[in-house]
Design a protein around this motif. Structure first.
Motif, short mmCIF file in Angstrom:
data_model
loop_
_atom_site.label_atom_id
_atom_site.label_comp_id
_atom_site.label_asym_id
_atom_site.label_seq_id
_atom_site.Cartn_x
_atom_site.Cartn_y
_atom_site.Cartn_z
N UNK A 140 -7.72 19.66 15.57
CA UNK A 140 -7.94 20.98 14.98
C UNK A 140 -7.96 20.95 13.45
N UNK A 141 -7.39 19.92 12.87
CA UNK A 141 -7.39 19.80 11.41
C UNK A 141 -8.71 19.23 10.90
N UNK A 142 -9.33 18.34 11.67
CA UNK A 142 -10.50 17.61 11.18
C UNK A 142 -11.83 18.00 11.82
N UNK A 143 -11.81 18.84 12.85
CA UNK A 143 -13.04 19.25 13.52
C UNK A 143 -13.16 20.77 13.50
N UNK A 144 -14.40 21.24 13.45
CA UNK A 144 -14.66 22.68 13.53
C UNK A 144 -14.67 23.10 15.00
N UNK A 145 -14.88 24.39 15.24
CA UNK A 145 -14.88 24.91 16.60
C UNK A 145 -15.97 24.28 17.47
N UNK A 159 -17.21 17.29 12.55
CA UNK A 159 -16.25 17.03 11.48
C UNK A 159 -16.37 18.08 10.38
N UNK A 160 -15.23 18.59 9.93
CA UNK A 160 -15.23 19.49 8.78
C UNK A 160 -15.11 18.65 7.51
N UNK A 161 -14.94 19.28 6.36
CA UNK A 161 -14.91 18.53 5.10
C UNK A 161 -13.74 17.55 5.04
N UNK A 207 -24.87 12.83 12.11
CA UNK A 207 -24.51 13.80 13.14
C UNK A 207 -23.04 13.60 13.50
N UNK A 208 -22.12 14.15 12.69
CA UNK A 208 -20.69 13.87 12.85
C UNK A 208 -20.00 14.68 13.94
N UNK A 209 -20.50 14.54 15.16
CA UNK A 209 -19.91 15.24 16.30
C UNK A 209 -18.79 14.41 16.91
N UNK A 210 -17.97 15.07 17.71
CA UNK A 210 -16.91 14.36 18.41
C UNK A 210 -17.50 13.25 19.28
N UNK A 211 -18.60 13.54 19.94
CA UNK A 211 -19.24 12.55 20.80
C UNK A 211 -19.59 11.27 20.04
N UNK A 223 -5.93 17.88 21.29
CA UNK A 223 -6.44 19.19 21.71
C UNK A 223 -5.33 20.05 22.30
N UNK A 224 -4.54 19.48 23.19
CA UNK A 224 -3.55 20.27 23.92
C UNK A 224 -2.14 20.15 23.38
N UNK A 225 -1.89 19.14 22.56
CA UNK A 225 -0.54 18.91 22.02
C UNK A 225 0.34 18.23 23.05
N UNK A 226 1.54 17.92 22.64
CA UNK A 226 2.48 17.26 23.53
C UNK A 226 2.94 18.28 24.59
N UNK A 227 3.05 17.80 25.80
CA UNK A 227 3.48 18.66 26.91
C UNK A 227 4.94 18.33 27.21
N UNK A 228 5.77 19.33 27.15
CA UNK A 228 7.19 19.15 27.47
C UNK A 228 7.39 19.48 28.94
N UNK A 229 8.04 18.58 29.65
CA UNK A 229 8.37 18.85 31.05
C UNK A 229 9.87 18.96 31.17
#
Length: 106
Positions: A31-36, A40-42, A72-76, A99-105
């Motif tokens: 989320x810091x380095x990619x747009x919606x 890649x963002x700046x 073409x700086x896409x995630x792919x 994307x989802x962060x750490x999951x606490x169980x």
């Protein structure tokens, strides 16, 4: 400490260690380095320039792929480059955490 030039965890040379670390940072901080739209963002482009510089130094045969990512700086396309340095399992884990962060169980 063994100075063989090989990273014992991944079996890769220490020359590419910085590239792998940069890619991990890029994917973990999605989320810091990619747009919606997963481009890649700046800030992401700045980090990718560091990756490209290291690739040029240590793996010049991959510069065609780097040029494609720059166009073409896409995630792919980032993942295509990441597959040259990281295992598929590690990439999947990094993307999930990014994307989802750490999951606490409990």
């Amino acid at each position: 400490m063994v100075l063989t030039g090989v990273d014992t965890l991944s079996g890769a040379s220490s020359d590419t260690r910085l590239i792998r670390e940069y890619l991990r940072v890029l994917l973990l901080n999605f989320y810091k380095f990619f747009s919606k739209d997963c481009v890649l963002n700046s800030d992401g482009r700045r980090l990718f320039n560091d990756i490209a510089r290291e690739v040029a130094k240590h793996k010049p045969g991959l510069m065609k792929l780097v040029k494609n990512v720059r166009k073409n700086p896409t995630l792919e396309n980032i993942l295509k480059l990441a597959k040259e340095f990281l295992s598929d399992d590690e990439i999947s884990e990094l993307i999930s955490l990014g994307v989802y962060g750490a999951v606490n169980t409990y």
